[in-house]
Design an enzyme around this catalytic site. Sequence first.
Site, PDB file in Angstrom:
ATOM      1  N   LYS A   1       3.339  -3.460  10.729  1.00  0.00           N
ATOM      2  CA  LYS A   1       2.426  -2.327  10.579  1.00  0.00           C
ATOM      3  C   LYS A   1       1.183  -2.600  11.413  1.00  0.00           C
ATOM      4  O   LYS A   1       0.753  -3.749  11.553  1.00  0.00           O
ATOM      5  CB  LYS A   1       2.004  -2.202   9.106  1.00  0.00           C
ATOM      6  CG  LYS A   1       1.535  -0.829   8.717  1.00  0.00           C
ATOM      7  CD  LYS A   1       2.680   0.092   8.378  1.00  0.00           C
ATOM      8  CE  LYS A   1       2.207   1.497   8.138  1.00  0.00           C
ATOM      9  NZ  LYS A   1       3.316   2.432   7.884  1.00  0.00           N
TER      10      LYS A   1
ATOM     11  N   GLY B   1       1.683  17.205  -3.638  1.00  0.00           N
ATOM     12  CA  GLY B   1       1.504  17.098  -2.187  1.00  0.00           C
ATOM     13  C   GLY B   1       2.507  17.984  -1.479  1.00  0.00           C
ATOM     14  O   GLY B   1       3.716  17.767  -1.590  1.00  0.00           O
TER      15      GLY B   1
ATOM     16  N   GLY C   1       2.557  18.633   1.933  1.00  0.00           N
ATOM     17  CA  GLY C   1       2.449  18.414   3.381  1.00  0.00           C
ATOM     18  C   GLY C   1       3.817  18.298   4.008  1.00  0.00           C
ATOM     19  O   GLY C   1       4.780  18.964   3.593  1.00  0.00           O
TER      20      GLY C   1
ATOM     21  N   VAL D   1       6.166  15.891   4.051  1.00  0.00           N
ATOM     22  CA  VAL D   1       7.285  15.416   3.226  1.00  0.00           C
ATOM     23  C   VAL D   1       7.473  16.319   1.996  1.00  0.00           C
ATOM     24  O   VAL D   1       8.582  16.792   1.721  1.00  0.00           O
ATOM     25  CB  VAL D   1       7.072  13.947   2.797  1.00  0.00           C
ATOM     26  CG1 VAL D   1       8.185  13.494   1.864  1.00  0.00           C
ATOM     27  CG2 VAL D   1       7.007  13.047   4.030  1.00  0.00           C
TER      28      VAL D   1
HETATM   29  P1  NAD Z   1       0.796  14.954   4.863  1.00  0.00           P
HETATM   30  O1  NAD Z   1      -0.590  14.593   5.226  1.00  0.00           O
HETATM   31  O2  NAD Z   1       1.573  15.874   5.747  1.00  0.00           O
HETATM   32  O3  NAD Z   1       0.816  15.602   3.387  1.00  0.00           O
HETATM   33  C1  NAD Z   1       0.171  15.033   2.308  1.00  0.00           C
HETATM   34  C2  NAD Z   1      -0.331  16.170   1.440  1.00  0.00           C
HETATM   35  O4  NAD Z   1      -0.808  15.632   0.218  1.00  0.00           O
HETATM   36  C3  NAD Z   1      -1.479  16.962   2.063  1.00  0.00           C
HETATM   37  O5  NAD Z   1      -1.188  18.337   2.033  1.00  0.00           O
HETATM   38  C4  NAD Z   1      -2.664  16.600   1.175  1.00  0.00           C
HETATM   39  O6  NAD Z   1      -3.623  17.656   1.066  1.00  0.00           O
HETATM   40  C5  NAD Z   1      -1.986  16.345  -0.135  1.00  0.00           C
HETATM   41  N1  NAD Z   1      -2.741  15.516  -1.087  1.00  0.00           N
HETATM   42  C6  NAD Z   1      -3.561  14.466  -0.848  1.00  0.00           C
HETATM   43  N2  NAD Z   1      -4.059  13.993  -1.999  1.00  0.00           N
HETATM   44  C7  NAD Z   1      -3.528  14.742  -2.998  1.00  0.00           C
HETATM   45  C8  NAD Z   1      -3.652  14.728  -4.396  1.00  0.00           C
HETATM   46  N3  NAD Z   1      -4.438  13.864  -5.031  1.00  0.00           N
HETATM   47  N4  NAD Z   1      -2.949  15.646  -5.121  1.00  0.00           N
HETATM   48  C9  NAD Z   1      -2.166  16.543  -4.495  1.00  0.00           C
HETATM   49  N5  NAD Z   1      -2.023  16.600  -3.161  1.00  0.00           N
HETATM   50  C10 NAD Z   1      -2.693  15.719  -2.418  1.00  0.00           C
HETATM   51  O7  NAD Z   1       1.553  13.556   4.669  1.00  0.00           O
HETATM   52  P2  NAD Z   1       3.125  13.297   4.627  1.00  0.00           P
HETATM   53  O8  NAD Z   1       3.574  12.866   5.980  1.00  0.00           O
HETATM   54  O9  NAD Z   1       3.775  14.440   3.947  1.00  0.00           O
HETATM   55  O10 NAD Z   1       3.183  12.003   3.696  1.00  0.00           O
HETATM   56  C11 NAD Z   1       3.112  12.116   2.274  1.00  0.00           C
HETATM   57  C12 NAD Z   1       3.384  10.759   1.649  1.00  0.00           C
HETATM   58  O11 NAD Z   1       4.669  10.290   2.065  1.00  0.00           O
HETATM   59  C13 NAD Z   1       2.410   9.646   2.055  1.00  0.00           C
HETATM   60  O12 NAD Z   1       2.271   8.757   0.965  1.00  0.00           O
HETATM   61  C14 NAD Z   1       3.131   8.930   3.181  1.00  0.00           C
HETATM   62  O13 NAD Z   1       2.692   7.598   3.319  1.00  0.00           O
HETATM   63  C15 NAD Z   1       4.554   8.999   2.664  1.00  0.00           C
HETATM   64  N6  NAD Z   1       5.576   8.863   3.706  1.00  0.00           N
HETATM   65  C16 NAD Z   1       5.611   9.734   4.744  1.00  0.00           C
HETATM   66  C17 NAD Z   1       6.607   9.580   5.714  1.00  0.00           C
HETATM   67  C18 NAD Z   1       6.714  10.548   6.867  1.00  0.00           C
HETATM   68  O14 NAD Z   1       7.718  10.460   7.605  1.00  0.00           O
HETATM   69  N7  NAD Z   1       5.783  11.463   7.068  1.00  0.00           N
HETATM   70  C19 NAD Z   1       7.535   8.535   5.620  1.00  0.00           C
HETATM   71  C20 NAD Z   1       7.485   7.677   4.520  1.00  0.00           C
HETATM   72  C21 NAD Z   1       6.499   7.855   3.570  1.00  0.00           C
END
Ligand code: NAD
Length: 377
Positions: free
Chosen positions: A104, A206, A208, A210
């Site tokens: 990382k 969340g 976003g 995922v």
């Molecule tokens: P993203 O930024 O697209 O979406 C995250 C969403 O969560 C945002 O809309 C944000 O406003 C919301 N959020 C933040 N705090 C919050 C809370 N307290 N309550 C409710 N909503 C909240 O991120 P993502 O890429 O969708 O990633 C989401 C999670 O998945 C993260 O923990 C990330 O580390 C993990 N993850 C992502 C991937 C990937 O491929 N994108 C892979 C493995 C793990």
Amino acid sequence: MVPEVTGSSPVGRPIFHLWLERQVTAFWTEPDFDDHELVELVRHRESGLTAIFAVHSSHLGPGAGGTRFWHYPDPAMAMRDALRLSRGMSYKNAMAGLPMGGGKAVVLADAQRTKTPAMLAALGDAIEALGGRYVTAEDVGMTDADMVAIAERTSFVTGLPAKHAGAAGGDPGPFTARGVYLGIRAAVAHKFGRESMEGVHVAIQGTGSVGGGTARLLAADGAKLTLADIDRERADDLARELGGEVVPAEAIMDVECDVFSPNALGAILDDEGIARLAAPVVAGGANNQLALERHGPALAARGILYAPDYVINAGGIIAVTLEYLARQTGEHCGVEQVQAKLDEIPGRLSAIWKDAETTGRSPDQVADAMAQKLIGR
Ligand code: NAD
């Protein structure tokens, strides 16, 4: 413990840098240090880049994991993130059956999270200087456009836009979402003996990349959704698109439902969070969901089926790794090859849950033991 620096630096350097250097020289005293093979601080004065690289294990291959671009109010938090996330990547890659170790990079951004082309170039040079021990991709704060910029300086990068339709590549989010969706289906089958998602109530924290992607796939299967996001408009928009209810972000863990799916923050499964849960299943894509090791057994003690986060959310790293390996060999890798590998996630989860039931260990303990064995620890 990390020595705290008070007073001003005798050589007139900003206190932050002195503190950070002290931190780095003592990284092996951090509780999250787990015999990491490499921990390196890179400072590039001209561009203002400060980054920490951590490779936890290269037992199965080069350390692979995204670059996080984040503002840390305390640099000790950046070191902790680099150590924890790189170890998590060792486990995730091993459990996904990928020929990659765990690594990382964490960039310590300023409060405005200013990202410049010079910084990305310096980051690319630093990755190149590691000679292939670390391979980067997107993580929080980094986009596929950033990966293109980094690729100008190093070949040890993936998550680059797909060259043509049907080829693997680009944003790993949709692949992570697909893996999470498959994992939720497996959890519902395991816990309730149901093969269909019709009417199954899933609360999604969340919405976003995922969470939103998972919600779309679940809605297409007839699941009932309750959504929450701190960005209320985002959750409202998704509910308008898919149907379902929106609740305030702080209420999502109280929703009475079949599955709670965390897709926002880590460490939400702490004493308070677990006590609040009104769902018999927790299955979502957020990284590091358990606040402490003891919270895995605490979920099991409440009879809640838990899908270990690094197993269910491996879709993204599977996609970018297959893309990377294909580029190395000059072979074609299509989306269908990625899908085939994602299809292994439900079986892996089922094996973990069955082992947990037989041995009395919690699913996270079973997964950790499996991963440690795979990386020779
Ligand atoms: P993203 O930024 O697209 O979406 C995250 C969403 O969560 C945002 O809309 C944000 O406003 C919301 N959020 C933040 N705090 C919050 C809370 N307290 N309550 C409710 N909503 C909240 O991120 P993502 O890429 O969708 O990633 C989401 C999670 O998945 C993260 O923990 C990330 O580390 C993990 N993850 C992502 C991937 C990937 O491929 N994108 C892979 C493995 C793990």
